[in-house]
Design a protein around this motif. Structure first.
Motif, PDB file in Angstrom:
ATOM      1  N   ASP A   1     -36.319  -6.133 -88.588  1.00 34.47           N
ATOM      2  CA  ASP A   1     -35.126  -6.261 -87.764  1.00 34.47           C
ATOM      3  C   ASP A   1     -33.935  -6.591 -88.649  1.00 34.47           C
ATOM      4  OD1 ASP A   1     -36.869  -5.922 -85.567  1.00 34.47           O
ATOM      5  OD2 ASP A   1     -37.253  -8.074 -85.512  1.00 34.47           O
ATOM      6  N   TYR A   2     -32.731  -6.142 -88.245  1.00 36.33           N
ATOM      7  CA  TYR A   2     -31.534  -6.278 -89.064  1.00 36.33           C
ATOM      8  C   TYR A   2     -30.525  -7.200 -88.383  1.00 36.33           C
ATOM      9  CZ  TYR A   2     -33.792  -2.315 -91.202  1.00 36.33           C
ATOM     10  OH  TYR A   2     -34.721  -1.514 -91.800  1.00 36.33           O
ATOM     11  N   LEU A   3     -29.842  -8.024 -89.187  1.00 32.96           N
ATOM     12  CA  LEU A   3     -28.855  -8.962 -88.661  1.00 32.96           C
ATOM     13  C   LEU A   3     -27.518  -8.768 -89.359  1.00 32.96           C
ATOM     14  CD1 LEU A   3     -31.737 -10.896 -89.217  1.00 32.96           C
ATOM     15  CD2 LEU A   3     -30.459 -12.083 -87.476  1.00 32.96           C
ATOM     16  N   LEU A   4     -26.435  -8.842 -88.588  1.00 33.31           N
ATOM     17  CA  LEU A   4     -25.086  -8.722 -89.118  1.00 33.31           C
ATOM     18  C   LEU A   4     -24.175  -9.588 -88.267  1.00 33.31           C
ATOM     19  CD1 LEU A   4     -23.238  -7.316 -91.167  1.00 33.31           C
ATOM     20  CD2 LEU A   4     -22.869  -5.536 -89.460  1.00 33.31           C
ATOM     21  N   GLY A   5     -23.300 -10.363 -88.903  1.00 33.64           N
ATOM     22  CA  GLY A   5     -22.419 -11.221 -88.125  1.00 33.64           C
ATOM     23  C   GLY A   5     -21.451 -11.988 -88.986  1.00 33.64           C
ATOM     24  N   GLY A   6     -20.909 -13.043 -88.398  1.00 39.31           N
ATOM     25  CA  GLY A   6     -19.946 -13.873 -89.092  1.00 39.31           C
ATOM     26  C   GLY A   6     -20.037 -15.307 -88.632  1.00 39.31           C
ATOM     27  N   VAL A   7     -19.475 -16.201 -89.455  1.00 41.10           N
ATOM     28  CA  VAL A   7     -19.472 -17.629 -89.142  1.00 41.10           C
ATOM     29  C   VAL A   7     -18.140 -18.217 -89.595  1.00 41.10           C
ATOM     30  CG1 VAL A   7     -20.699 -18.165 -91.298  1.00 41.10           C
ATOM     31  CG2 VAL A   7     -20.702 -19.820 -89.434  1.00 41.10           C
TER      32      VAL A   7
ATOM     33  N   LEU B   1     -38.027  -4.409 -78.392  1.00 44.81           N
ATOM     34  CA  LEU B   1     -37.543  -5.530 -77.593  1.00 44.81           C
ATOM     35  C   LEU B   1     -36.103  -5.377 -77.137  1.00 44.81           C
ATOM     36  CD1 LEU B   1     -39.094  -8.468 -79.638  1.00 44.81           C
ATOM     37  CD2 LEU B   1     -39.925  -7.482 -77.498  1.00 44.81           C
ATOM     38  N   GLY B   2     -35.350  -4.509 -77.747  1.00 48.07           N
ATOM     39  CA  GLY B   2     -33.924  -4.402 -77.447  1.00 48.07           C
ATOM     40  C   GLY B   2     -33.126  -5.265 -78.409  1.00 48.07           C
ATOM     41  N   ASN B   3     -31.871  -4.933 -78.584  1.00 49.85           N
ATOM     42  CA  ASN B   3     -31.023  -5.660 -79.525  1.00 49.85           C
ATOM     43  C   ASN B   3     -30.535  -6.962 -78.903  1.00 49.85           C
ATOM     44  OD1 ASN B   3     -31.442  -3.496 -81.176  1.00 49.85           O
ATOM     45  ND2 ASN B   3     -29.537  -2.488 -80.628  1.00 49.85           N
ATOM     46  N   GLU B   4     -30.079  -7.884 -79.761  1.00 49.49           N
ATOM     47  CA  GLU B   4     -29.638  -9.202 -79.309  1.00 49.49           C
ATOM     48  C   GLU B   4     -28.254  -9.506 -79.858  1.00 49.49           C
ATOM     49  OE1 GLU B   4     -32.401 -12.343 -80.378  1.00 49.49           O
ATOM     50  OE2 GLU B   4     -34.050 -10.908 -80.347  1.00 49.49           O
ATOM     51  N   LEU B   5     -27.453 -10.193 -79.059  1.00 52.88           N
ATOM     52  CA  LEU B   5     -26.195 -10.757 -79.514  1.00 52.88           C
ATOM     53  C   LEU B   5     -26.344 -12.267 -79.411  1.00 52.88           C
ATOM     54  CD1 LEU B   5     -23.293 -10.358 -80.491  1.00 52.88           C
ATOM     55  CD2 LEU B   5     -22.589 -10.401 -78.086  1.00 52.88           C
ATOM     56  N   GLN B   6     -26.303 -12.939 -80.547  1.00 53.17           N
ATOM     57  CA  GLN B   6     -26.480 -14.392 -80.587  1.00 53.17           C
ATOM     58  C   GLN B   6     -25.137 -15.029 -80.922  1.00 53.17           C
ATOM     59  OE1 GLN B   6     -29.350 -14.862 -83.724  1.00 53.17           O
ATOM     60  NE2 GLN B   6     -30.857 -13.563 -82.726  1.00 53.17           N
ATOM     61  N   TYR B   7     -24.796 -16.092 -80.202  1.00 57.91           N
ATOM     62  CA  TYR B   7     -23.552 -16.803 -80.494  1.00 57.91           C
ATOM     63  C   TYR B   7     -23.791 -18.294 -80.315  1.00 57.91           C
ATOM     64  CZ  TYR B   7     -23.369 -16.360 -75.425  1.00 57.91           C
ATOM     65  OH  TYR B   7     -23.692 -16.373 -74.098  1.00 57.91           O
ATOM     66  N   ASN B   8     -23.168 -19.069 -81.166  1.00 55.08           N
ATOM     67  CA  ASN B   8     -23.330 -20.518 -81.156  1.00 55.08           C
ATOM     68  C   ASN B   8     -21.990 -21.176 -81.444  1.00 55.08           C
ATOM     69  OD1 ASN B   8     -26.384 -20.862 -81.056  1.00 55.08           O
ATOM     70  ND2 ASN B   8     -26.134 -19.471 -82.780  1.00 55.08           N
ATOM     71  N   LEU B   9     -21.801 -22.352 -80.869  1.00 54.28           N
ATOM     72  CA  LEU B   9     -20.615 -23.157 -81.099  1.00 54.28           C
ATOM     73  C   LEU B   9     -21.068 -24.605 -81.228  1.00 54.28           C
ATOM     74  CD1 LEU B   9     -17.482 -23.381 -81.164  1.00 54.28           C
ATOM     75  CD2 LEU B   9     -17.589 -23.734 -78.685  1.00 54.28           C
ATOM     76  N   ALA B  10     -20.594 -25.292 -82.258  1.00 55.55           N
ATOM     77  CA  ALA B  10     -21.010 -26.681 -82.472  1.00 55.55           C
ATOM     78  C   ALA B  10     -19.809 -27.533 -82.850  1.00 55.55           C
ATOM     79  CB  ALA B  10     -22.055 -26.749 -83.587  1.00 55.55           C
ATOM     80  N   TYR B  11     -19.840 -28.771 -82.394  1.00 58.59           N
ATOM     81  CA  TYR B  11     -18.847 -29.775 -82.781  1.00 58.59           C
ATOM     82  C   TYR B  11     -19.601 -30.911 -83.457  1.00 58.59           C
ATOM     83  CZ  TYR B  11     -15.759 -33.780 -82.505  1.00 58.59           C
ATOM     84  OH  TYR B  11     -15.024 -34.886 -82.831  1.00 58.59           O
ATOM     85  N   GLU B  12     -19.089 -31.367 -84.575  1.00 58.42           N
ATOM     86  CA  GLU B  12     -19.719 -32.460 -85.298  1.00 58.42           C
ATOM     87  C   GLU B  12     -18.692 -33.563 -85.540  1.00 58.42           C
ATOM     88  OE1 GLU B  12     -21.748 -31.006 -88.852  1.00 58.42           O
ATOM     89  OE2 GLU B  12     -21.749 -29.043 -87.884  1.00 58.42           O
ATOM     90  N   LEU B  13     -19.155 -34.800 -85.462  1.00 56.04           N
ATOM     91  CA  LEU B  13     -18.328 -35.966 -85.748  1.00 56.04           C
ATOM     92  C   LEU B  13     -19.062 -36.807 -86.778  1.00 56.04           C
ATOM     93  CD1 LEU B  13     -15.913 -37.860 -85.090  1.00 56.04           C
ATOM     94  CD2 LEU B  13     -17.399 -38.922 -83.381  1.00 56.04           C
TER      95      LEU B  13
END
Length: 190
Positions: free
Chosen positions: A125-131, A158-170
């Protein structure tokens, strides 16, 4: 649970792991299954250059399935390693100031079928994205967006996936960094 765009020094290594717990019950099927799983994604990070970072992820999974068959409860336990993920992160924007950094990086890589059959997709499986990471003083925001192309494995796609995450750290400790010089914890003994 998000990627970060912060640098790893050239030639430096970082090892990170987590414990993830999943429980699924109330199965409407006659088997009345209850599944419990612990996953430990083991991540090894290497700073290849100032702007290029390599990642290797090898998850370890321990799973228990309890079900009812022929009127009696049965339990099936299995554990082992899942598929390996290899990633490259390339920083494309970096703006640093005193107690502040803003970074944008691109991610690319693939997942290889290397794990135990029960935990493997048997596909490449192949992954491409940004952070993106914005850190200012004690506060940090991380956001990532990754598109995964799942190929066929075991005659299943299985079909393709779009993964997204958002985090806040203190940062809790130390509450304030000194205005000048090294932080006391990082000083070497004489």
């Amino acid at each position: 649970n998000t990627n970060v765009a912060l640098p790893v020094r050239k030639g430096g290594f970082v090892y990170r792991t987590q414990v993830r717990y999943l429980r699924a019950s109330d199965d409407p099927a006659p088997l009345d299954r209850t599944i419990e799983a612990y996953t430990l994604p083991n991540v090894l990070v290497y700073g290849a250059t100032r702007r290029t970072t390599l990642f290797g992820v090898l998850p370890y999974v321990s799973r228990s399935i309890e079900m009812t068959q022929s009127g009696s409860k049965q339990e099936e336990d299995t554990d082992g390693f899942g598929d390996v993920t290899l990633l490259l992160r390339q920083t494309v924007h970096a703006r640093d100031a005193v107690q502040r950094t803003s970074r944008l990086a691109l991610l690319g890589g693939f997942e290889l079928p290397s794990g135990k059959k029960e935990f493997s997709s048997d596909s490449i499986d192949y992954l491409l994205g940004g952070v993106y990471t914005l850190q200012s003083g004690r506060h940090e925001i991380d956001a990532d967006l990754v598109y995964k192309v799942n190929t066929e494995g075991r005659d299943v796609t299985l079909g393709n996936e779009l993964q997204y995450n958002l985090a806040y750290e203190l940062r809790v400790s130390p509450w304030r960094w000194p205005e000048k010089g090294e932080h006391p914890v990082s000083r070497r003994p004489d």
